[in-house]
Design a protein around this motif. Structure first.
Motif, short mmCIF file in Angstrom:
data_model
loop_
_atom_site.label_atom_id
_atom_site.label_comp_id
_atom_site.label_asym_id
_atom_site.label_seq_id
_atom_site.Cartn_x
_atom_site.Cartn_y
_atom_site.Cartn_z
N LEU A 10 4.20 1.65 19.82
CA LEU A 10 5.34 2.55 19.94
C LEU A 10 6.62 1.85 19.49
CD1 LEU A 10 6.17 5.42 21.16
CD2 LEU A 10 6.89 4.10 23.15
N ALA A 11 6.86 0.66 20.02
CA ALA A 11 8.07 -0.09 19.66
C ALA A 11 8.06 -0.51 18.19
CB ALA A 11 8.21 -1.32 20.57
N SER A 12 6.92 -0.94 17.70
CA SER A 12 6.83 -1.39 16.30
C SER A 12 7.07 -0.26 15.33
CB SER A 12 5.45 -2.01 16.04
OG SER A 12 5.27 -3.15 16.85
N THR A 13 6.54 0.91 15.64
CA THR A 13 6.74 2.08 14.78
C THR A 13 8.20 2.50 14.78
OG1 THR A 13 4.47 2.80 15.23
CG2 THR A 13 5.95 4.43 14.26
N ILE A 14 8.84 2.45 15.95
CA ILE A 14 10.26 2.80 16.03
C ILE A 14 11.09 1.80 15.22
CG2 ILE A 14 12.25 2.93 17.59
CD1 ILE A 14 10.28 4.18 19.66
N VAL A 15 10.77 0.51 15.33
CA VAL A 15 11.49 -0.50 14.55
C VAL A 15 11.28 -0.27 13.05
CG1 VAL A 15 11.51 -2.97 13.94
CG2 VAL A 15 11.57 -2.27 16.34
N SER A 16 10.03 -0.07 12.65
CA SER A 16 9.73 0.15 11.23
C SER A 16 10.43 1.40 10.71
CB SER A 16 8.21 0.27 11.03
OG SER A 16 7.92 0.56 9.69
N GLY A 17 10.29 2.50 11.41
CA GLY A 17 10.93 3.75 10.99
C GLY A 17 12.44 3.67 11.03
N GLY A 18 12.97 2.97 12.03
CA GLY A 18 14.42 2.80 12.14
C GLY A 18 14.98 2.00 10.98
N ILE A 19 14.31 0.92 10.64
CA ILE A 19 14.77 0.09 9.51
C ILE A 19 14.66 0.89 8.21
CG2 ILE A 19 14.18 -1.93 8.12
CD1 ILE A 19 13.72 -3.40 10.77
N ILE A 38 0.84 -1.20 0.00
CA ILE A 38 0.00 0.00 0.00
C ILE A 38 0.87 1.25 0.00
CG2 ILE A 38 -1.64 1.34 1.39
CD1 ILE A 38 -2.86 -1.40 2.22
N CYS A 39 1.97 1.21 0.74
CA CYS A 39 2.88 2.37 0.80
C CYS A 39 3.48 2.69 -0.56
CB CYS A 39 3.99 2.12 1.81
SG CYS A 39 3.42 2.13 3.52
N GLN A 40 3.51 1.72 -1.47
CA GLN A 40 4.10 1.95 -2.80
C GLN A 40 3.25 2.91 -3.63
OE1 GLN A 40 7.26 0.69 -3.30
NE2 GLN A 40 6.78 0.20 -1.18
N PHE A 41 1.99 3.09 -3.25
CA PHE A 41 1.10 3.99 -3.99
C PHE A 41 1.30 5.45 -3.61
CE2 PHE A 41 -1.13 -0.07 -4.25
CZ PHE A 41 -1.34 -0.14 -5.61
N PHE A 42 2.12 5.70 -2.59
CA PHE A 42 2.37 7.06 -2.13
C PHE A 42 3.75 7.51 -2.57
CE2 PHE A 42 -0.82 5.36 0.72
CZ PHE A 42 -1.72 6.41 0.79
N PRO A 43 3.91 8.82 -2.77
CA PRO A 43 5.25 9.31 -3.13
C PRO A 43 6.25 8.97 -2.02
CG PRO A 43 3.60 11.06 -3.29
CD PRO A 43 2.93 9.87 -2.68
N GLY A 44 7.43 8.68 -2.41
CA GLY A 44 8.46 8.35 -1.43
C GLY A 44 9.48 7.42 -2.06
N THR A 45 10.19 6.74 -1.22
CA THR A 45 11.24 5.84 -1.69
C THR A 45 10.64 4.46 -1.92
OG1 THR A 45 12.73 7.11 -0.31
CG2 THR A 45 13.57 5.05 -1.20
N PRO A 46 10.66 3.99 -3.15
CA PRO A 46 10.02 2.71 -3.44
C PRO A 46 10.74 1.53 -2.80
CG PRO A 46 10.99 3.63 -5.44
CD PRO A 46 11.20 4.61 -4.34
N TYR A 47 9.98 0.56 -2.44
CA TYR A 47 10.42 -0.76 -1.97
C TYR A 47 10.97 -0.82 -0.55
CZ TYR A 47 9.97 -1.33 -6.97
OH TYR A 47 9.50 -1.29 -8.25
N LEU A 48 11.44 0.28 0.01
CA LEU A 48 11.98 0.22 1.37
C LEU A 48 10.90 -0.14 2.38
CD1 LEU A 48 14.42 3.26 1.57
CD2 LEU A 48 14.91 0.90 0.95
N ASN A 49 9.66 0.24 2.10
CA ASN A 49 8.58 -0.03 3.04
C ASN A 49 8.30 -1.53 3.20
OD1 ASN A 49 7.58 2.87 1.82
ND2 ASN A 49 7.27 2.62 4.01
N PHE A 50 8.63 -2.33 2.20
CA PHE A 50 8.40 -3.76 2.35
C PHE A 50 9.18 -4.30 3.55
CE2 PHE A 50 7.00 -3.55 -2.13
CZ PHE A 50 5.77 -4.17 -1.98
N ALA A 51 10.47 -4.02 3.60
CA ALA A 51 11.30 -4.52 4.70
C ALA A 51 10.89 -3.90 6.03
CB ALA A 51 12.77 -4.23 4.41
N SER A 52 10.66 -2.59 6.03
CA SER A 52 10.35 -1.92 7.30
C SER A 52 8.98 -2.32 7.84
CB SER A 52 10.45 -0.40 7.13
OG SER A 52 9.49 0.09 6.23
#
Length: 185
Positions: A130-139, A85-99
């Motif tokens: 809180l922890a999950s968002t930090i992990v996702s954003g950190g990755i 879903i994040c791929q439909f928004f402007p930004g850096t492609p594919y990084l959201n899969f891992a994060s």
């Protein structure tokens, strides 16, 4: 054997442990991820810090995982869907899969841990989000720097965004968790 002979016997309720997400769980995940996309698009446009927007899709997959309590594999699938879903928004492609996969798996693992309650309030959804968002954003940030060669100043810019998003997501999930849980029963 007649009916009266069974009156003194203890009844045993046999329940099967569910394997994977049920249809109602999948519908809930889909609705929450869609809500996260809408929030990211509209509210994220209002909360725009230096061209970067908080990711409410994380809050919604955390909510979905908190409500459905899936296994690790199912949580990873939810993370893949969120990344897609994040791929439909402007930004850096594919990084959201891992994060998002990492964030979803962390959320599922944390929801399985016992957390002490304050009275009747269960803060596990907020703390796990809180922890999950930090992990996702950190990755996401680490991948942005090391995989795509962004400068180290990106780390300085992303730390407050990740932490603010984590706090917003934690509050959002905690506030919505109890009414949604009661509604879904």
């Amino acid at each position: 054997m007649n009916e009266n002979e069974n009156l003194g016997e203890k009844r045993v309720l046999v329940s099967e442990e569910k394997k994977g997400l049920q249809v109602q769980d999948l519908i809930l995940v889909a609705v929450l991820l869609a809500a996260g996309a809408v929030l990211k698009f509209f509210v994220g446009s209002i909360i725009n810090i230096g061209g970067m927007k908080p990711n409410f899709i994380i809050a919604m997959y955390c909510m979905a995982i908190a409500l459905t309590k899936p296994g690790i594999k199912s949580a990873a699938v939810i993370g893949i869907l969120a990344g897609a879903i994040c791929q439909f928004f402007p930004g850096t492609p594919y990084l959201n899969f891992a994060s998002e996969i990492a964030g979803a798996v962390v959320m599922a693992l944390l929801m399985k841990l016992p957390v002490p309650q304050l009275g009747k309030l269960d803060f596990k959804p907020a703390l796990s989000t809180l922890a999950s968002t930090i992990v996702s954003g950190g990755i996401f940030t680490v991948l942005l720097i090391f995989a795509l060669g962004a400068d180290k100043g990106t780390l300085v810019a992303y730390i407050p965004i990740v932490l603010c998003t984590a706090c917003i997501n934690a509050v959002l999930v905690q506030v919505l968790f109890i009414p949604l849980k009661m509604t879904l029963k």
